[in-house]
Design a protein around this motif. Sequence first.
Motif, PDB file in Angstrom:
ATOM      1  N   VAL A  12      17.175  17.359  46.483  1.00 52.65           N
ATOM      2  CA  VAL A  12      17.953  18.108  45.570  1.00 52.65           C
ATOM      3  C   VAL A  12      17.743  19.806  45.905  1.00 52.65           C
ATOM      4  CG1 VAL A  12      18.446  18.789  43.000  1.00 52.65           C
ATOM      5  CG2 VAL A  12      18.099  16.316  43.716  1.00 52.65           C
ATOM      6  N   ALA A  13      18.692  20.559  45.779  1.00 56.22           N
ATOM      7  CA  ALA A  13      18.777  21.797  46.388  1.00 56.22           C
ATOM      8  C   ALA A  13      18.126  22.617  45.425  1.00 56.22           C
ATOM      9  CB  ALA A  13      19.992  22.383  46.772  1.00 56.22           C
ATOM     10  N   SER A  14      18.293  22.290  44.098  1.00 57.79           N
ATOM     11  CA  SER A  14      17.539  23.221  43.007  1.00 57.79           C
ATOM     12  C   SER A  14      16.150  22.892  43.003  1.00 57.79           C
ATOM     13  CB  SER A  14      18.204  22.999  41.525  1.00 57.79           C
ATOM     14  OG  SER A  14      18.042  21.544  41.328  1.00 57.79           O
ATOM     15  N   GLU A  15      15.888  21.747  43.273  1.00 56.07           N
ATOM     16  CA  GLU A  15      14.263  21.392  43.450  1.00 56.07           C
ATOM     17  C   GLU A  15      13.690  22.069  44.469  1.00 56.07           C
ATOM     18  OE1 GLU A  15      13.941  17.268  43.056  1.00 56.07           O
ATOM     19  OE2 GLU A  15      14.739  17.082  41.005  1.00 56.07           O
ATOM     20  N   MET A  16      14.373  22.301  45.480  1.00 53.78           N
ATOM     21  CA  MET A  16      13.767  22.803  46.840  1.00 53.78           C
ATOM     22  C   MET A  16      13.731  24.208  46.463  1.00 53.78           C
ATOM     23  SD  MET A  16      15.951  20.966  49.713  1.00 53.78           S
ATOM     24  CE  MET A  16      14.779  21.279  51.057  1.00 53.78           C
ATOM     25  N   ILE A  17      14.746  24.917  45.853  1.00 58.76           N
ATOM     26  CA  ILE A  17      14.471  26.327  45.339  1.00 58.76           C
ATOM     27  C   ILE A  17      13.487  26.612  44.657  1.00 58.76           C
ATOM     28  CG2 ILE A  17      15.811  28.241  44.266  1.00 58.76           C
ATOM     29  CD1 ILE A  17      18.376  27.158  45.126  1.00 58.76           C
ATOM     30  N   ILE A  18      13.268  25.722  43.488  1.00 56.87           N
ATOM     31  CA  ILE A  18      11.935  25.896  42.724  1.00 56.87           C
ATOM     32  C   ILE A  18      10.796  26.026  43.282  1.00 56.87           C
ATOM     33  CG2 ILE A  18      10.905  25.140  40.470  1.00 56.87           C
ATOM     34  CD1 ILE A  18      13.595  24.199  39.730  1.00 56.87           C
ATOM     35  N   ASP A  19      10.525  24.992  44.175  1.00 56.72           N
ATOM     36  CA  ASP A  19       9.438  24.772  45.172  1.00 56.72           C
ATOM     37  C   ASP A  19       9.062  26.174  46.099  1.00 56.72           C
ATOM     38  OD1 ASP A  19       7.141  23.256  45.901  1.00 56.72           O
ATOM     39  OD2 ASP A  19       8.170  22.731  47.804  1.00 56.72           O
ATOM     40  N   ALA A  20      10.263  26.649  46.591  1.00 55.25           N
ATOM     41  CA  ALA A  20      10.139  27.575  47.312  1.00 55.25           C
ATOM     42  C   ALA A  20       9.691  29.104  46.757  1.00 55.25           C
ATOM     43  CB  ALA A  20      11.554  28.251  48.177  1.00 55.25           C
ATOM     44  N   GLU A  21      10.244  28.969  45.541  1.00 58.31           N
ATOM     45  CA  GLU A  21       9.812  30.053  44.410  1.00 58.31           C
ATOM     46  C   GLU A  21       8.305  30.023  44.556  1.00 58.31           C
ATOM     47  OE1 GLU A  21      11.621  29.835  40.910  1.00 58.31           O
ATOM     48  OE2 GLU A  21      13.727  29.539  41.782  1.00 58.31           O
ATOM     49  N   THR A  22       7.415  29.066  44.391  1.00 59.43           N
ATOM     50  CA  THR A  22       6.234  29.076  44.114  1.00 59.43           C
ATOM     51  C   THR A  22       5.354  29.874  45.434  1.00 59.43           C
ATOM     52  OG1 THR A  22       5.887  27.041  45.215  1.00 59.43           O
ATOM     53  CG2 THR A  22       6.242  26.950  42.921  1.00 59.43           C
ATOM     54  N   TRP A  23       5.852  29.816  46.646  1.00 62.45           N
ATOM     55  CA  TRP A  23       5.616  30.434  47.659  1.00 62.45           C
ATOM     56  C   TRP A  23       5.640  31.818  47.630  1.00 62.45           C
ATOM     57  CZ3 TRP A  23       3.552  28.270  52.345  1.00 62.45           C
ATOM     58  CH2 TRP A  23       3.538  26.932  52.543  1.00 62.45           C
ATOM     59  N   ALA A  24       6.756  32.282  47.071  1.00 66.28           N
ATOM     60  CA  ALA A  24       7.076  33.751  47.061  1.00 66.28           C
ATOM     61  C   ALA A  24       6.317  34.445  45.796  1.00 66.28           C
ATOM     62  CB  ALA A  24       8.721  34.020  46.664  1.00 66.28           C
ATOM     63  N   ARG A  25       6.110  33.763  44.751  1.00 64.69           N
ATOM     64  CA  ARG A  25       5.330  34.024  43.762  1.00 64.69           C
ATOM     65  C   ARG A  25       3.954  34.487  44.084  1.00 64.69           C
ATOM     66  NH1 ARG A  25       8.985  35.206  40.236  1.00 64.69           N
ATOM     67  NH2 ARG A  25      10.256  33.802  39.325  1.00 64.69           N
ATOM     68  N   ASP A  26       3.478  33.492  44.926  1.00 66.33           N
ATOM     69  CA  ASP A  26       2.121  33.594  45.246  1.00 66.33           C
ATOM     70  C   ASP A  26       1.957  34.925  46.209  1.00 66.33           C
ATOM     71  OD1 ASP A  26      -0.589  32.680  45.778  1.00 66.33           O
ATOM     72  OD2 ASP A  26      -0.007  32.591  47.797  1.00 66.33           O
ATOM     73  N   ARG A  27       2.983  35.133  47.016  1.00 63.84           N
ATOM     74  CA  ARG A  27       2.899  36.475  47.973  1.00 63.84           C
ATOM     75  C   ARG A  27       3.234  37.619  47.399  1.00 63.84           C
ATOM     76  NH1 ARG A  27       4.924  36.761  53.839  1.00 63.84           N
ATOM     77  NH2 ARG A  27       4.539  39.292  54.176  1.00 63.84           N
ATOM     78  N   TRP A  28       4.346  37.403  46.442  1.00 59.13           N
ATOM     79  CA  TRP A  28       4.724  38.782  45.735  1.00 59.13           C
ATOM     80  C   TRP A  28       4.680  38.638  44.353  1.00 59.13           C
ATOM     81  CZ3 TRP A  28       8.170  37.089  49.764  1.00 59.13           C
ATOM     82  CH2 TRP A  28       8.020  37.519  50.945  1.00 59.13           C
ATOM     83  N   PRO A  29       3.471  38.450  43.575  1.00 57.80           N
ATOM     84  CA  PRO A  29       3.588  38.205  42.102  1.00 57.80           C
ATOM     85  C   PRO A  29       4.301  39.169  41.333  1.00 57.80           C
ATOM     86  CG  PRO A  29       1.209  38.508  43.123  1.00 57.80           C
ATOM     87  CD  PRO A  29       2.411  38.637  44.119  1.00 57.80           C
ATOM     88  N   GLY A  30       5.249  38.798  40.190  1.00 56.03           N
ATOM     89  CA  GLY A  30       5.782  39.525  39.200  1.00 56.03           C
ATOM     90  C   GLY A  30       7.065  40.174  39.877  1.00 56.03           C
ATOM     91  N   GLU A  31       7.437  39.941  41.065  1.00 51.79           N
ATOM     92  CA  GLU A  31       8.578  40.420  41.611  1.00 51.79           C
ATOM     93  C   GLU A  31       9.704  39.671  41.153  1.00 51.79           C
ATOM     94  OE1 GLU A  31       9.532  42.821  43.383  1.00 51.79           O
ATOM     95  OE2 GLU A  31       7.531  43.798  44.164  1.00 51.79           O
ATOM     96  N   ARG A  32      11.001  40.395  41.109  1.00 52.05           N
ATOM     97  CA  ARG A  32      12.435  39.857  40.623  1.00 52.05           C
ATOM     98  C   ARG A  32      12.919  39.188  42.070  1.00 52.05           C
ATOM     99  NH1 ARG A  32      17.337  42.597  41.935  1.00 52.05           N
ATOM    100  NH2 ARG A  32      19.045  41.432  40.825  1.00 52.05           N
ATOM    101  N   PHE A  33      13.404  37.790  41.947  1.00 52.31           N
ATOM    102  CA  PHE A  33      14.259  37.329  42.990  1.00 52.31           C
ATOM    103  C   PHE A  33      15.608  37.476  42.840  1.00 52.31           C
ATOM    104  CE2 PHE A  33      10.681  33.733  42.548  1.00 52.31           C
ATOM    105  CZ  PHE A  33       9.710  34.635  43.374  1.00 52.31           C
ATOM    106  N   TYR A  34      16.165  37.746  44.094  1.00 54.09           N
ATOM    107  CA  TYR A  34      17.845  37.655  43.821  1.00 54.09           C
ATOM    108  C   TYR A  34      18.255  37.331  45.329  1.00 54.09           C
ATOM    109  CZ  TYR A  34      17.425  41.962  47.226  1.00 54.09           C
ATOM    110  OH  TYR A  34      17.164  42.681  48.117  1.00 54.09           O
ATOM    111  N   THR A  35      19.628  36.885  45.344  1.00 56.49           N
ATOM    112  CA  THR A  35      20.240  36.336  46.546  1.00 56.49           C
ATOM    113  C   THR A  35      21.739  36.853  46.354  1.00 56.49           C
ATOM    114  OG1 THR A  35      20.310  34.603  48.086  1.00 56.49           O
ATOM    115  CG2 THR A  35      20.690  34.073  45.716  1.00 56.49           C
ATOM    116  N   TYR A  36      22.230  36.846  47.594  1.00 58.48           N
ATOM    117  CA  TYR A  36      23.802  37.099  47.747  1.00 58.48           C
ATOM    118  C   TYR A  36      24.408  35.732  47.951  1.00 58.48           C
ATOM    119  CZ  TYR A  36      22.347  41.740  48.222  1.00 58.48           C
ATOM    120  OH  TYR A  36      21.702  43.153  47.890  1.00 58.48           O
TER     121      TYR A  36
END
Length: 156
Positions: free
Chosen positions: A92-116
């Motif tokens: 499920v793509a949405s579950e994969m996105i949420i899992d990828a967010e954990t990596w980004a939050r660890d690397r860049w805490p408190g940052e806004r995420f965006y996509t096009y």
Amino acid sequence: MTALISSASMTGSTFWRQSRDGDPLGLALHRRHYSRRRYADGRDPALFVGPGEKLVLVAHDDDALFVWRKFIDASGQKGVNCAIFRNESPCVASEMIIDAETWARDRWPGERFYTYVNPRRIRSTNPGYCFKRAGWTTCGETRGRRPLVVLEKVPS
């Protein structure tokens, strides 16, 4: 270049393992993504992410790619950009996105995420649906003849 070790990679990610720009598996997935840039002179670069800080994730089964990128965005967007998400897996793509967010939050805490999302290049009548299912919201469009939908997820 030293490999970055994140707590997500240390504790085990459901879907992802960290990779690098130019990884042959990631490159193959990127070549099948609708946003792939094709050069008029026919060159096919080995690197696919672009400049700036980057975090490349490849699915454990080698059938999905997620790329985070923090850079100076000409459109004025601020935060960490999901530059590529290609899912050829049965997951499920949405579950994969949420899992990828954990990596980004660890690397860049408190940052806004965006996509096009380019609504003219996808088959869905609801552009960015998998991101919306993961808690992202539409926050606007880019300017120009062919505007892109901008989705975001702000830290809670």
